[in-house]
Design an enzyme around this catalytic site. Structure first.
Site, PDB file in Angstrom:
ATOM      1  N   TYR A  32      -2.292  -8.038  -0.207  1.00  0.00           N
ATOM      2  CA  TYR A  32      -1.286  -8.224   0.839  1.00  0.00           C
ATOM      3  C   TYR A  32      -1.632  -7.428   2.088  1.00  0.00           C
ATOM      4  CZ  TYR A  32       0.732  -3.572   0.049  1.00  0.00           C
ATOM      5  OH  TYR A  32       0.926  -2.213  -0.034  1.00  0.00           O
ATOM      6  N   ARG A  51      -9.155  -6.940   7.059  1.00  0.00           N
ATOM      7  CA  ARG A  51      -8.972  -6.194   5.808  1.00  0.00           C
ATOM      8  C   ARG A  51      -8.410  -7.105   4.715  1.00  0.00           C
ATOM      9  NH1 ARG A  51      -5.349  -0.838   5.831  1.00  0.00           N
ATOM     10  NH2 ARG A  51      -3.689  -2.390   5.955  1.00  0.00           N
ATOM     11  N   ARG A  99      -0.213 -19.060 -17.998  1.00  0.00           N
ATOM     12  CA  ARG A  99      -0.547 -17.632 -18.125  1.00  0.00           C
ATOM     13  C   ARG A  99      -1.771 -17.395 -19.005  1.00  0.00           C
ATOM     14  NH1 ARG A  99       0.208 -12.858 -20.815  1.00  0.00           N
ATOM     15  NH2 ARG A  99       0.587 -11.093 -19.434  1.00  0.00           N
ATOM     16  N   HIS A 101      -5.122 -14.253 -18.945  1.00  0.00           N
ATOM     17  CA  HIS A 101      -5.782 -13.182 -18.180  1.00  0.00           C
ATOM     18  C   HIS A 101      -7.017 -13.701 -17.431  1.00  0.00           C
ATOM     19  CE1 HIS A 101      -3.127 -10.649 -20.430  1.00  0.00           C
ATOM     20  NE2 HIS A 101      -3.664  -9.526 -19.992  1.00  0.00           N
ATOM     21  N   LYS A 146      -6.182  -3.629  -1.072  1.00  0.00           N
ATOM     22  CA  LYS A 146      -4.728  -3.603  -0.858  1.00  0.00           C
ATOM     23  C   LYS A 146      -4.061  -4.562  -1.852  1.00  0.00           C
ATOM     24  CE  LYS A 146      -1.556  -3.027   3.085  1.00  0.00           C
ATOM     25  NZ  LYS A 146      -0.872  -1.849   2.606  1.00  0.00           N
ATOM     26  N   GLU A 178      -4.313  10.486  -0.730  1.00  0.00           N
ATOM     27  CA  GLU A 178      -3.487   9.858   0.319  1.00  0.00           C
ATOM     28  C   GLU A 178      -2.038   9.842  -0.134  1.00  0.00           C
ATOM     29  OE1 GLU A 178      -4.378   5.642   0.873  1.00  0.00           O
ATOM     30  OE2 GLU A 178      -4.472   5.314  -1.270  1.00  0.00           O
ATOM     31  N   LEU A 202      -6.885   3.768   0.618  1.00  0.00           N
ATOM     32  CA  LEU A 202      -6.899   2.581   1.483  1.00  0.00           C
ATOM     33  C   LEU A 202      -7.417   3.004   2.858  1.00  0.00           C
ATOM     34  CD1 LEU A 202      -6.016  -0.451   1.609  1.00  0.00           C
ATOM     35  CD2 LEU A 202      -4.042   0.387   2.878  1.00  0.00           C
TER      36      LEU A 202
HETATM   37  O1  PSZ Z   1       6.608  -0.341   5.907  1.00  0.00           O
HETATM   38  C1  PSZ Z   1       5.995   0.451   5.168  1.00  0.00           C
HETATM   39  O2  PSZ Z   1       6.575   1.280   4.462  1.00  0.00           O
HETATM   40  C2  PSZ Z   1       4.500   0.415   5.154  1.00  0.00           C
HETATM   41  S1  PSZ Z   1       3.650  -0.643   6.116  1.00  0.00           S
HETATM   42  C3  PSZ Z   1       2.153  -0.095   5.555  1.00  0.00           C
HETATM   43  C4  PSZ Z   1       2.333   0.872   4.650  1.00  0.00           C
HETATM   44  C5  PSZ Z   1       3.665   1.176   4.414  1.00  0.00           C
HETATM   45  N1  PSZ Z   1       1.338   1.542   3.997  1.00  0.00           N
HETATM   46  C6  PSZ Z   1      -0.038   1.208   4.046  1.00  0.00           C
HETATM   47  C7  PSZ Z   1      -0.886   2.226   3.350  1.00  0.00           C
HETATM   48  C8  PSZ Z   1      -0.862   2.314   1.934  1.00  0.00           C
HETATM   49  O3  PSZ Z   1      -0.052   1.512   1.226  1.00  0.00           O
HETATM   50  C9  PSZ Z   1      -1.682   3.261   1.293  1.00  0.00           C
HETATM   51  C10 PSZ Z   1      -1.668   3.399  -0.184  1.00  0.00           C
HETATM   52  N2  PSZ Z   1      -2.491   4.046   2.009  1.00  0.00           N
HETATM   53  C11 PSZ Z   1      -2.541   3.987   3.362  1.00  0.00           C
HETATM   54  C12 PSZ Z   1      -1.726   3.094   4.058  1.00  0.00           C
HETATM   55  C13 PSZ Z   1      -1.822   3.038   5.554  1.00  0.00           C
HETATM   56  O4  PSZ Z   1      -2.446   1.855   5.956  1.00  0.00           O
HETATM   57  P1  PSZ Z   1      -2.139   1.158   7.349  1.00  0.00           P
HETATM   58  O5  PSZ Z   1      -2.338   2.205   8.383  1.00  0.00           O
HETATM   59  O6  PSZ Z   1      -3.144   0.081   7.443  1.00  0.00           O
HETATM   60  O7  PSZ Z   1      -0.730   0.669   7.300  1.00  0.00           O
END
Ligand code: PSZ
Length: 285
Positions: A32, A51, A99, A101, A146, A178, A202
């Site tokens: 996503y 990305r 379903r 895997h 992601k 992170e 990420l």
């Molecule tokens: O609305 C929200 O709460 C959001 S919008 C994007 C995020 C949260 N987080 C992105 C993210 C992440 O999920 C993890 C695990 N690490 C880093 C980040 C930051 O990524 P960017 O800067 O691309 O959003």
């Protein structure tokens, strides 16, 4: 009326439904993105879509549209929904199939969904900063993807919320990785330090913008892992994400960061980041 996109078509948001055997629903088998919209314009949309393609590629899902086609679709969605300030959520899954895997046959079409939400900039928190806790990072070893599988992130975020905190700063042993949904930065003696973009975090789009701003403004950067000890001893700490932008961290595990106020480099980066938004999306209120 509010709209969503399902597989390239604009549909009524309330009628946007997917099958109970969609692999996203059953396995989290998809990826996503969240894209920020300011003044009705998408910020860093190219970077997010690149990305998105990279995440999808890494799990063997091929996006059925080019980046330009995707951009046009999202622009239409923003316009139709009259979105001024908010986010676009988009995800792609491996599609609907009985379903199993094992991946389904190649003729199963991926499910691509996008919709919008109004979100204000958290200006109050930008000024005063946020509280955080520390938590062991229990996630898998491909945090660069992601993925829709967010259980590790959710458990961390929930723990933070239960303690009245905005974010959980994760660490593997003594190495800081992170936040549960953000990248983490420390400032020490004028140098900005943040985890290198490898498989353990990420590669945040916001992080990349911040690193460019540092380079353009002669702010020294070290992209490397840092320890919990360095985090606790930092002069300033902040986090970054699409919605949190450059967010000062003023408390960690109940202890104030320095005087408990956003530091000068954090504030400088907030100003530079706001200017970058205005460059791409026009003047902010
Ligand atoms: O609305 C929200 O709460 C959001 S919008 C994007 C995020 C949260 N987080 C992105 C993210 C992440 O999920 C993890 C695990 N690490 C880093 C980040 C930051 O990524 P960017 O800067 O691309 O959003």
């Amino acid at each position: 009326m509010n709209f969503a996109i399902i597989n390239g078509k604009l549909v009524n948001r309330s009628e946007a439904k997917v099958d109970i055997e969609d692999r996203g629903y059953q396995f989290g088998d998809g990826v996503y993105e969240v894209i920020r919209v300011y003044n009705g314009k998408m910020f860093t949309v190219k970077e997010h879509l690149e990305r998105f393609v990279k995440s999808a590629d890494s799990i063997g899902i091929t996006l059925p549209y080019t980046i330009d086609e995707c951009t046009a679709l999202l622009e239409e969605l923003v316009t139709k929904n009259k979105l001024v300030e908010g986010t676009i959520y988009m995800q792609i899954t491996r599609g609907t199939s009985p379903r199993n895997h094992v991946f389904p046959a190649r003729d199963v079409v991926p499910t691509l969904v996008a919709y919008t939400k109004e979100v204000a900039r958290p200006v109050e928190s930008f000024t005063h900063g946020v509280k955080t806790i520390f938590i062991e990072d229990i996630r898998w070893l491909r945090c660069d993807i992601k993925s829709l599988n967010l259980l590790g992130n959710l458990l961390a975020k929930q723990k933070a919320a239960e303690q009245g905190c905005f974010e959980a700063i994760q660490h593997r042993g003594d190495q800081v990785t992170e936040g549960s949904s953000s990248n983490v930065f420390i400032v020490k003696k004028g140098t900005v330090i943040t985890h290198e973009s490898n498989h353990l975090i990420l590669k945040g789009i916001t992080k990349e913008v911040i690193l460019q701003l540092c380079a353009q403004n002669n702010i020294p950067v070290e992209e490397r892992t840092f320890t919990l000890d360095e985090l606790v001893a930092a002069d300033e700490v902040f986090l970054s994400s699409t919605t949190a932008e450059v967010m000062p961290i003023v408390e960690m595990n109940g202890d104030k960061v320095k005087e408990g106020l956003p530091g000068p480099i954090t504030r400088k980066l907030q100003t530079l980041f706001t200017l970058e938004i205005e460059k791409q999306c026009g003047r902010l209120k």
